[in-house]
Design a protein around this motif. Sequence first.
Motif, PDB file in Angstrom:
ATOM      1  N   GLU A 294       0.858  -1.180   0.000  1.00 27.90           N
ATOM      2  CA  GLU A 294       0.000   0.000   0.000  1.00 27.90           C
ATOM      3  C   GLU A 294       0.897   1.235   0.000  1.00 27.90           C
ATOM      4  O   GLU A 294       1.800   1.350   0.834  1.00 27.90           O
ATOM      5  N   ALA A 295       0.661   2.127  -0.942  1.00 26.75           N
ATOM      6  CA  ALA A 295       1.539   3.293  -1.064  1.00 26.75           C
ATOM      7  C   ALA A 295       0.739   4.575  -1.183  1.00 26.75           C
ATOM      8  O   ALA A 295      -0.365   4.600  -1.719  1.00 26.75           O
ATOM      9  N   LYS A 296       1.330   5.619  -0.664  1.00 25.34           N
ATOM     10  CA  LYS A 296       0.783   6.962  -0.809  1.00 25.34           C
ATOM     11  C   LYS A 296       1.854   7.763  -1.542  1.00 25.34           C
ATOM     12  O   LYS A 296       2.958   7.939  -1.026  1.00 25.34           O
ATOM     13  N   TYR A 297       1.552   8.175  -2.741  1.00 30.43           N
ATOM     14  CA  TYR A 297       2.532   8.909  -3.528  1.00 30.43           C
ATOM     15  C   TYR A 297       2.528  10.384  -3.138  1.00 30.43           C
ATOM     16  O   TYR A 297       1.475  11.016  -3.063  1.00 30.43           O
ATOM     17  N   LEU A 298       3.701  10.881  -2.846  1.00 30.27           N
ATOM     18  CA  LEU A 298       3.847  12.296  -2.529  1.00 30.27           C
ATOM     19  C   LEU A 298       3.858  13.091  -3.829  1.00 30.27           C
ATOM     20  O   LEU A 298       4.431  12.649  -4.819  1.00 30.27           O
ATOM     21  N   GLN A 299       3.253  14.205  -3.809  1.00 29.08           N
ATOM     22  CA  GLN A 299       3.202  15.034  -5.011  1.00 29.08           C
ATOM     23  C   GLN A 299       4.341  16.043  -5.011  1.00 29.08           C
ATOM     24  O   GLN A 299       4.163  17.208  -5.372  1.00 29.08           O
ATOM     25  N   ILE A 300       5.521  15.572  -4.615  1.00 32.20           N
ATOM     26  CA  ILE A 300       6.673  16.453  -4.518  1.00 32.20           C
ATOM     27  C   ILE A 300       7.921  15.634  -4.853  1.00 32.20           C
ATOM     28  O   ILE A 300       8.039  14.484  -4.423  1.00 32.20           O
ATOM     29  N   PRO A 301       8.834  16.193  -5.633  1.00 38.83           N
ATOM     30  CA  PRO A 301      10.080  15.473  -5.915  1.00 38.83           C
ATOM     31  C   PRO A 301      10.883  15.240  -4.631  1.00 38.83           C
ATOM     32  O   PRO A 301      10.823  16.025  -3.676  1.00 38.83           O
ATOM     33  N   ILE A 302      11.631  14.145  -4.599  1.00 34.56           N
ATOM     34  CA  ILE A 302      12.403  13.774  -3.412  1.00 34.56           C
ATOM     35  C   ILE A 302      13.334  14.897  -2.972  1.00 34.56           C
ATOM     36  O   ILE A 302      13.439  15.197  -1.776  1.00 34.56           O
ATOM     37  N   LEU A 303      14.025  15.528  -3.908  1.00 34.03           N
ATOM     38  CA  LEU A 303      14.956  16.605  -3.556  1.00 34.03           C
ATOM     39  C   LEU A 303      14.221  17.755  -2.875  1.00 34.03           C
ATOM     40  O   LEU A 303      14.707  18.319  -1.888  1.00 34.03           O
ATOM     41  N   ASP A 304      13.031  18.094  -3.353  1.00 34.15           N
ATOM     42  CA  ASP A 304      12.254  19.169  -2.728  1.00 34.15           C
ATOM     43  C   ASP A 304      11.810  18.769  -1.317  1.00 34.15           C
ATOM     44  O   ASP A 304      11.819  19.600  -0.398  1.00 34.15           O
ATOM     45  N   ALA A 305      11.417  17.516  -1.137  1.00 31.58           N
ATOM     46  CA  ALA A 305      11.021  17.038   0.195  1.00 31.58           C
ATOM     47  C   ALA A 305      12.192  17.129   1.159  1.00 31.58           C
ATOM     48  O   ALA A 305      12.034  17.564   2.305  1.00 31.58           O
ATOM     49  N   LEU A 306      13.375  16.747   0.711  1.00 29.93           N
ATOM     50  CA  LEU A 306      14.568  16.824   1.557  1.00 29.93           C
ATOM     51  C   LEU A 306      14.891  18.283   1.891  1.00 29.93           C
ATOM     52  O   LEU A 306      15.163  18.618   3.049  1.00 29.93           O
ATOM     53  N   THR A 307      14.839  19.144   0.909  1.00 34.51           N
ATOM     54  CA  THR A 307      15.111  20.569   1.134  1.00 34.51           C
ATOM     55  C   THR A 307      14.136  21.150   2.151  1.00 34.51           C
ATOM     56  O   THR A 307      14.531  21.863   3.074  1.00 34.51           O
ATOM     57  N   ASN A 308      12.864  20.829   2.001  1.00 30.53           N
ATOM     58  CA  ASN A 308      11.851  21.319   2.941  1.00 30.53           C
ATOM     59  C   ASN A 308      12.099  20.797   4.352  1.00 30.53           C
ATOM     60  O   ASN A 308      11.932  21.535   5.329  1.00 30.53           O
ATOM     61  N   HIS A 309      12.487  19.543   4.465  1.00 29.70           N
ATOM     62  CA  HIS A 309      12.774  18.963   5.784  1.00 29.70           C
ATOM     63  C   HIS A 309      13.944  19.681   6.454  1.00 29.70           C
ATOM     64  O   HIS A 309      13.880  20.008   7.640  1.00 29.70           O
ATOM     65  N   ILE A 310      14.990  19.931   5.697  1.00 27.48           N
ATOM     66  CA  ILE A 310      16.160  20.629   6.260  1.00 27.48           C
ATOM     67  C   ILE A 310      15.787  22.041   6.688  1.00 27.48           C
ATOM     68  O   ILE A 310      16.161  22.488   7.777  1.00 27.48           O
ATOM     69  N   LYS A 311      15.022  22.743   5.877  1.00 32.27           N
ATOM     70  CA  LYS A 311      14.598  24.108   6.227  1.00 32.27           C
ATOM     71  C   LYS A 311      13.728  24.095   7.488  1.00 32.27           C
ATOM     72  O   LYS A 311      13.867  24.957   8.348  1.00 32.27           O
ATOM     73  N   LYS A 312      12.850  23.111   7.593  1.00 34.81           N
ATOM     74  CA  LYS A 312      11.941  23.030   8.736  1.00 34.81           C
ATOM     75  C   LYS A 312      12.687  22.660  10.013  1.00 34.81           C
ATOM     76  O   LYS A 312      12.462  23.252  11.063  1.00 34.81           O
ATOM     77  N   SER A 313      13.575  21.686   9.939  1.00 35.69           N
ATOM     78  CA  SER A 313      14.268  21.229  11.140  1.00 35.69           C
ATOM     79  C   SER A 313      15.385  22.172  11.562  1.00 35.69           C
ATOM     80  O   SER A 313      15.785  22.198  12.717  1.00 35.69           O
ATOM     81  N   LYS A 314      15.919  22.924  10.606  1.00 42.86           N
ATOM     82  CA  LYS A 314      16.994  23.887  10.845  1.00 42.86           C
ATOM     83  C   LYS A 314      18.216  23.246  11.480  1.00 42.86           C
ATOM     84  O   LYS A 314      18.987  23.900  12.157  1.00 42.86           O
ATOM     85  N   VAL A 315      18.356  21.942  11.284  1.00 46.45           N
ATOM     86  CA  VAL A 315      19.508  21.220  11.822  1.00 46.45           C
ATOM     87  C   VAL A 315      20.132  20.428  10.688  1.00 46.45           C
ATOM     88  O   VAL A 315      19.459  19.664  10.007  1.00 46.45           O
ATOM     89  N   LEU A 316      21.390  20.662  10.490  1.00 48.39           N
ATOM     90  CA  LEU A 316      22.119  19.904   9.490  1.00 48.39           C
ATOM     91  C   LEU A 316      23.522  19.687  10.024  1.00 48.39           C
ATOM     92  O   LEU A 316      24.244  20.635  10.293  1.00 48.39           O
TER      93      LEU A 316
END
Length: 142
Positions: A91-113
């Motif tokens: 069972e899958a839920k497809y994200l409507q966002i490219p993987i690179l954009d999802a990663l970028t958003n996660h980094i911006k949100k968490s502010k930790v790298l």
Amino acid sequence: MKITGEKLMKAFEHSVVEYVEHEFIASFLQMSGFRVVFDVALKPGSRVLSVEIRNSQNLYEKLNLQKVYNVVTSEWLMKNGDGFTMFKDCEAKYLQIPILDALTNHIKKSKVLNPSPVHEGRITVHNVFPLKKGVPPLHDNN
């Protein structure tokens, strides 16, 4: 996707089915949140010695073959990429966002790298073939 521990185990076995002299051929599964121990001296299909998965408390626990896990993967793998056919009925839920954009958003949100390399012990390989004299390793960290 939702996937059983049994199918995850099959995916890890498939990942090392074509291990030849220090090289995982094409299908080595890149993963995060797992610790996997392989023995390449064993016959294909029985090379995975253990699998641990990181839980929501950030602790590793033994993979339960009957449990259903939520994991993130690419659409390419979901569609049998590199022969990973065990994902096709999940069972899958497809994200409507490219993987690179999802990663970028996660980094911006968490502010930790943390750019410092950390050895997480994700992959342990036993009985690796000895290197031939004068031949450098394929996976050089330089």
